[in-house]
Write a protein that holds these residues in place. Structure first.
Motif, PDB file in Angstrom:
ATOM      1  N   GLY A 134       0.831  -1.191   0.000  1.00  0.00           N
ATOM      2  CA  GLY A 134       0.000   0.000   0.000  1.00  0.00           C
ATOM      3  C   GLY A 134       0.871   1.247   0.000  1.00  0.00           C
ATOM      4  O   GLY A 134       2.116   1.177   0.050  1.00  0.00           O
ATOM      5  N   ALA A 135       0.207   2.404  -0.059  1.00  0.00           N
ATOM      6  CA  ALA A 135       0.904   3.692  -0.026  1.00  0.00           C
ATOM      7  C   ALA A 135      -0.120   4.755   0.364  1.00  0.00           C
ATOM      8  O   ALA A 135      -1.279   4.654  -0.025  1.00  0.00           O
ATOM      9  N   PRO A 136       0.309   5.795   1.127  1.00  0.00           N
ATOM     10  CA  PRO A 136      -0.666   6.797   1.584  1.00  0.00           C
ATOM     11  C   PRO A 136      -0.894   7.868   0.516  1.00  0.00           C
ATOM     12  O   PRO A 136      -0.690   9.050   0.757  1.00  0.00           O
ATOM     13  N   VAL A 137      -1.309   7.452  -0.674  1.00  0.00           N
ATOM     14  CA  VAL A 137      -1.465   8.398  -1.789  1.00  0.00           C
ATOM     15  C   VAL A 137      -2.858   8.292  -2.402  1.00  0.00           C
ATOM     16  O   VAL A 137      -3.080   8.687  -3.541  1.00  0.00           O
ATOM     17  N   GLU A 138      -3.784   7.749  -1.597  1.00  0.00           N
ATOM     18  CA  GLU A 138      -5.140   7.521  -2.112  1.00  0.00           C
ATOM     19  C   GLU A 138      -5.843   8.797  -2.536  1.00  0.00           C
ATOM     20  O   GLU A 138      -6.737   8.758  -3.360  1.00  0.00           O
ATOM     21  N   HIS A 139      -5.476   9.910  -1.872  1.00  0.00           N
ATOM     22  CA  HIS A 139      -6.164  11.179  -2.167  1.00  0.00           C
ATOM     23  C   HIS A 139      -5.769  11.725  -3.535  1.00  0.00           C
ATOM     24  O   HIS A 139      -6.396  12.636  -4.047  1.00  0.00           O
TER      25      HIS A 139
ATOM     26  N   GLU B  60     -16.584   8.228   4.599  1.00  0.00           N
ATOM     27  CA  GLU B  60     -15.868   8.085   5.873  1.00  0.00           C
ATOM     28  C   GLU B  60     -14.804   7.006   5.674  1.00  0.00           C
ATOM     29  O   GLU B  60     -15.022   6.049   4.916  1.00  0.00           O
ATOM     30  N   LYS B  61     -13.679   7.145   6.344  1.00  0.00           N
ATOM     31  CA  LYS B  61     -12.613   6.151   6.187  1.00  0.00           C
ATOM     32  C   LYS B  61     -13.127   4.741   6.525  1.00  0.00           C
ATOM     33  O   LYS B  61     -13.802   4.567   7.550  1.00  0.00           O
ATOM     34  N   MET B  62     -12.837   3.770   5.675  1.00  0.00           N
ATOM     35  CA  MET B  62     -13.141   2.361   5.976  1.00  0.00           C
ATOM     36  C   MET B  62     -12.041   1.916   6.936  1.00  0.00           C
ATOM     37  O   MET B  62     -10.907   1.648   6.532  1.00  0.00           O
TER      38      MET B  62
ATOM     39  N   GLN C 173      -9.102  -3.143   7.626  1.00  0.00           N
ATOM     40  CA  GLN C 173      -9.226  -2.247   6.472  1.00  0.00           C
ATOM     41  C   GLN C 173      -8.851  -0.860   6.962  1.00  0.00           C
ATOM     42  O   GLN C 173      -9.189  -0.495   8.104  1.00  0.00           O
ATOM     43  N   SER C 174      -8.169  -0.115   6.120  1.00  0.00           N
ATOM     44  CA  SER C 174      -7.758   1.230   6.524  1.00  0.00           C
ATOM     45  C   SER C 174      -7.562   2.061   5.263  1.00  0.00           C
ATOM     46  O   SER C 174      -6.452   2.214   4.773  1.00  0.00           O
ATOM     47  N   ARG C 175      -8.674   2.569   4.731  1.00  0.00           N
ATOM     48  CA  ARG C 175      -8.560   3.312   3.462  1.00  0.00           C
ATOM     49  C   ARG C 175      -9.692   4.323   3.330  1.00  0.00           C
ATOM     50  O   ARG C 175     -10.770   4.141   3.877  1.00  0.00           O
ATOM     51  N   HIS C 176      -9.381   5.358   2.549  1.00  0.00           N
ATOM     52  CA  HIS C 176     -10.353   6.431   2.312  1.00  0.00           C
ATOM     53  C   HIS C 176     -11.053   6.256   0.976  1.00  0.00           C
ATOM     54  O   HIS C 176     -11.874   7.084   0.606  1.00  0.00           O
ATOM     55  N   THR C 177     -10.694   5.240   0.229  1.00  0.00           N
ATOM     56  CA  THR C 177     -11.247   5.051  -1.122  1.00  0.00           C
ATOM     57  C   THR C 177     -11.648   3.588  -1.286  1.00  0.00           C
ATOM     58  O   THR C 177     -11.263   2.728  -0.482  1.00  0.00           O
TER      59      THR C 177
ATOM     60  N   TRP D 268      -2.116   2.902  16.059  1.00  0.00           N
ATOM     61  CA  TRP D 268      -1.068   3.858  15.751  1.00  0.00           C
ATOM     62  C   TRP D 268      -1.549   4.873  14.700  1.00  0.00           C
ATOM     63  O   TRP D 268      -1.339   6.077  14.846  1.00  0.00           O
ATOM     64  N   GLU D 269      -2.267   4.409  13.691  1.00  0.00           N
ATOM     65  CA  GLU D 269      -2.799   5.320  12.667  1.00  0.00           C
ATOM     66  C   GLU D 269      -3.857   6.251  13.273  1.00  0.00           C
ATOM     67  O   GLU D 269      -3.913   7.441  12.954  1.00  0.00           O
ATOM     68  N   TYR D 270      -4.695   5.669  14.151  1.00  0.00           N
ATOM     69  CA  TYR D 270      -5.757   6.473  14.788  1.00  0.00           C
ATOM     70  C   TYR D 270      -5.124   7.571  15.650  1.00  0.00           C
ATOM     71  O   TYR D 270      -5.468   8.749  15.537  1.00  0.00           O
ATOM     72  N   ASP D 271      -4.161   7.188  16.495  1.00  0.00           N
ATOM     73  CA  ASP D 271      -3.501   8.166  17.365  1.00  0.00           C
ATOM     74  C   ASP D 271      -2.780   9.231  16.536  1.00  0.00           C
ATOM     75  O   ASP D 271      -2.807  10.417  16.869  1.00  0.00           O
ATOM     76  N   ARG D 272      -2.147   8.789  15.475  1.00  0.00           N
ATOM     77  CA  ARG D 272      -1.431   9.734  14.588  1.00  0.00           C
ATOM     78  C   ARG D 272      -2.391  10.789  14.055  1.00  0.00           C
ATOM     79  O   ARG D 272      -2.128  11.979  14.135  1.00  0.00           O
ATOM     80  N   ASP D 273      -3.538  10.354  13.538  1.00  0.00           N
ATOM     81  CA  ASP D 273      -4.461  11.303  12.909  1.00  0.00           C
ATOM     82  C   ASP D 273      -5.144  12.189  13.949  1.00  0.00           C
ATOM     83  O   ASP D 273      -5.387  13.370  13.698  1.00  0.00           O
TER      84      ASP D 273
ATOM     85  N   GLY E 220      -7.377  -4.926   1.898  1.00  0.00           N
ATOM     86  CA  GLY E 220      -7.125  -4.665   3.314  1.00  0.00           C
ATOM     87  C   GLY E 220      -5.670  -4.919   3.671  1.00  0.00           C
ATOM     88  O   GLY E 220      -4.794  -4.988   2.800  1.00  0.00           O
ATOM     89  N   HIS E 221      -5.435  -5.057   4.963  1.00  0.00           N
ATOM     90  CA  HIS E 221      -4.054  -5.159   5.465  1.00  0.00           C
ATOM     91  C   HIS E 221      -3.910  -6.374   6.377  1.00  0.00           C
ATOM     92  O   HIS E 221      -3.740  -6.225   7.597  1.00  0.00           O
ATOM     93  N   ALA E 222      -3.938  -7.563   5.803  1.00  0.00           N
ATOM     94  CA  ALA E 222      -3.758  -8.783   6.603  1.00  0.00           C
ATOM     95  C   ALA E 222      -2.401  -8.782   7.307  1.00  0.00           C
ATOM     96  O   ALA E 222      -2.204  -9.487   8.291  1.00  0.00           O
ATOM     97  N   GLU E 223      -1.475  -7.972   6.794  1.00  0.00           N
ATOM     98  CA  GLU E 223      -0.112  -7.971   7.353  1.00  0.00           C
ATOM     99  C   GLU E 223       0.026  -7.064   8.574  1.00  0.00           C
ATOM    100  O   GLU E 223       1.069  -7.088   9.238  1.00  0.00           O
ATOM    101  N   TYR E 224      -0.993  -6.262   8.876  1.00  0.00           N
ATOM    102  CA  TYR E 224      -0.832  -5.274   9.951  1.00  0.00           C
ATOM    103  C   TYR E 224      -0.562  -5.951  11.303  1.00  0.00           C
ATOM    104  O   TYR E 224      -1.075  -7.021  11.602  1.00  0.00           O
ATOM    105  N   ASP E 225       0.240  -5.245  12.116  1.00  0.00           N
ATOM    106  CA  ASP E 225       0.485  -5.668  13.501  1.00  0.00           C
ATOM    107  C   ASP E 225      -0.761  -5.375  14.342  1.00  0.00           C
ATOM    108  O   ASP E 225      -1.573  -4.519  13.971  1.00  0.00           O
TER     109      ASP E 225
END
Ligand SMILES: CC(=O)SCCNC(=O)CCNC(=O)[C@H](O)C(C)(C)COP(=O)(O)OP(=O)(O)OC[C@H]1O[C@@H](n2cnc3c(N)ncnc32)[C@H](O)[C@@H]1OP(=O)(O)O
Ligand SMILES: N[C@@H](CCO)C(=O)O
Length: 310
Positions: free
Chosen positions: A107-112, A162-164, A191-195, A245-250, A234-239
């Motif tokens: 993945g990459a954070p370039v969905e926007h 809304e973010k999935m 799942q962690s995506r805006h698109t 961590w993504e939630y706290d970051r945002d 989705g992200h089956a590989e996520y820890d």
């Protein structure tokens, strides 16, 4: 059996503590078995985290693997040091004359951005075209899956209201598919995506099958009928802590962010998150390695072996 990684890669120590047998690439294998060659095109800004997550999953099989890490040469990384990339990574130029048994595109954070505004898009298109003749099976993750579906099948992505975000129940849509062997009828995946990609676009694309989907989160896994291309939204590989961590970051950035669903007990972000997808993640990657890479690839890479129809 060991997985070989670049000498002194930091992920090695972490994985060794988890009893995953990791070897430096300079050490010779003792057995006369050709290791599978897996390229990982790492497009994530948090490269070390992703290296560890993916090597953990592909290292956990009895197969001998050699992992080669790639980054796009047409993008200058802000978040990963030049030293790390120079020490452990190659670019497409270094490997384009080689053949690979498997490839993972992250993945990459370039969905926007429209695909064409991603600064390594031209390079990525070239790499995705190259995979068709030079890689036995390519596993695309999240934005990597959207990029592959767009490039190979013309399927667009669409913004979500809304973010999935969270851990969603998914079901098996095409039973008896080797990639889904051993899956429970209902299983959980982050799942962690805006698109999103639209279900009807994937269902109507000639040459593609929907293998798994979710009522709430939409298409989860699609694959080309010959198994050469796997797309996982989705992200089956996520820890266990990645979504937190993504939630706290945002939150810390003051962004409007919904609490990840079905992740914190009672969806209460002050509680310790539950991890409910790791068995699924391991099975997904080991099925891919077994059926779509090991059993499909020719022993002598580069010598044609017809890919079995699935
Ligand atoms: C949808 C999916 O595929 S999920 C995968 C995406 N999720 C993640 O990457 C989770 C981890 N990432 C993050 O937390 C954040 O991106 C951070 C904290 C690392 C950095 O965030 P910010 O400071 O807001 O953004 P920043 O300006 O550093 O850019 C972030 C990344 O976006 C990407 N990017 C942004 N604009 C572009 C562009 N035009 N072309 C290509 N890549 C771009 C790059 O990968 C960049 O990081 P890199 O240069 O280290 O590779
Ligand atoms: N998984 C991503 C989505 C953004 O593209 C993140 O939250 O970083």
């Amino acid at each position: 059996m060991p997985i070989k990684v670049p000498d002194h890669l930091p992920a090695k120590e972490v994985l060794a503590r988890e009893n995953i047998f990791v070897m430096d690439e300079s050490v010779a294998y003792h057995q006369d078995i050709r290791p599978l060659r897996i390229a990982i095109l790492n497009l994530m800004p948090t490269k070390e985290t992703t290296e560890t997550q993916l090597l953990r999953l592909i290292g956990n099989t009895p197969l001998q693997l050699e992992a080669v890490l790639l980054h796009p040469k047409t993008h200058t990384s802000k978040n990963t040091s030049a030293e790390h990339l120079a020490s452990f990574y190659k670019t497409f130029d270094d490997i384009k004359d080689e053949k690979y048994d498997g490839m993972i595109i992250t993945g990459a954070p370039v969905e926007h951005l429209p695909f064409e505004e991603v600064n390594y898009w031209e390079e990525l298109k070239e790499i995705m075209d190259w995979t068709v003749d030079n890689v036995t099976s390519t596993f695309h993750i999240c934005w990597g899956a959207q990029a592959g579906l767009y490039h190979h099948f013309g399927i667009p992505k669409h913004p979500l209201p809304e973010k999935m975000f969270g851990v969603f129940a998914h079901g098996v849509a095409k039973p008896n598919t080797p990639l889904l062997r051993g899956f429970d009828e209902v299983f959980y995946a982050p799942q962690s995506r805006h698109t999103e990609v639209l279900r009807e676009d994937v269902a109507n694309a000639p040459g593609l099958d929907i293998l798994s989907e979710s009522e709430e989160a939409g298409v989860y896994i699609a694959a080309s009928k010959d198994g050469k291309q796997i797309f996982v939204t989705g992200h089956a590989e996520y820890d266990p802590q990645s979504l937190k961590w993504e939630y706290d970051r945002d939150k810390a950035k003051g962004l409007r962010i919904n609490v990840p669903k079905n992740y914190f007990p009672n969806d209460d972000p002050t509680k310790f998150p539950m991890s409910t997808w790791r068995a699924h993640g391991n099975l997904l990657f080991s099925n891919w390695l077994n059926y779509y890479v090991y059993q499909a690839t020719p022993y002598e890479l580069g010598k044609a072996k017809p890919h079995s129809n699935r």
